[in-house]
Design an enzyme around this catalytic site. Sequence first.
Site, PDB file in Angstrom:
ATOM      1  N   GLU A 124       0.734  -1.693   0.003  1.00 55.87           N
ATOM      2  CA  GLU A 124      -0.225  -0.058  -0.176  1.00 55.87           C
ATOM      3  C   GLU A 124       0.825   1.209   0.171  1.00 55.87           C
ATOM      4  OE1 GLU A 124      -2.798   2.909   2.954  1.00 55.87           O
ATOM      5  OE2 GLU A 124      -2.300   0.748   3.332  1.00 55.87           O
ATOM      6  N   THR A 155      -4.451   5.333   2.655  1.00 53.31           N
ATOM      7  CA  THR A 155      -5.026   7.088   2.984  1.00 53.31           C
ATOM      8  C   THR A 155      -5.406   7.844   2.032  1.00 53.31           C
ATOM      9  OG1 THR A 155      -2.816   7.008   3.576  1.00 53.31           O
ATOM     10  CG2 THR A 155      -3.355   9.176   4.272  1.00 53.31           C
ATOM     11  N   LYS A 195     -10.644  -2.383   7.520  1.00 57.15           N
ATOM     12  CA  LYS A 195      -9.791  -2.226   8.203  1.00 57.15           C
ATOM     13  C   LYS A 195      -9.426  -2.079   9.602  1.00 57.15           C
ATOM     14  CE  LYS A 195      -6.504   1.410   7.033  1.00 57.15           C
ATOM     15  NZ  LYS A 195      -5.697   2.586   6.829  1.00 57.15           N
TER      16      LYS A 195
END
Length: 194
Positions: free
Chosen positions: A24, A53, A113
């Site tokens: 990521e 993000t 998450k």
Amino acid sequence: MASGDTAYQRVLDVLVEAGIGSVELTLTTPGTFEALPGLRERYGDRVDLGIGTVTNSSDLSAAVEAGATYLVTPISSTALVEQATAAGVPIVPGGLTPTELFGSWSAGASAVKVFPAGTVGPGYLKDLRGPFPDIEVVPSGGVDLTSAAAWLKAGAAAVSVGGPLLGDAFSGGQLSALAERAKAFVELCASRPS
């Protein structure tokens, strides 16, 4: 290539060689959108490259356009889940409460998450699975090698590891130390219970 490509390449070369299969790239690193196409070309099918993000619609669109194979967001936003789903790109939104996590899961997220995972610990997954037996969970934030093992044993779909894996690799740290840490995480994940 963007100036961030060199730093990304140094680190990704080590991670890919160690067997890491998914990375990521976060938007907190300058030049991520610009670097992604070149990184995808360099690493091809050897590693999934996602963008993390993501917190708004324009960043999500830019990540999809740059070729992200998946998206990660630290927030619970059904609008972002719906946008990613419509674009055909898996998304893993973050949340901490059952309401946030279930809201994202039921909106079509590929997984959710738990963030910050260090706040609740692996036992939280058992608690979530009571009312939500099919929810796919990826802990993030405060996950090191020891807690990664506990989360995987508890049934996490995967673990998201930042600082404990990367250490000081992006600021000139020893790549041999990064390789050792990466190999330890790969071995841990390969030995997880089925």
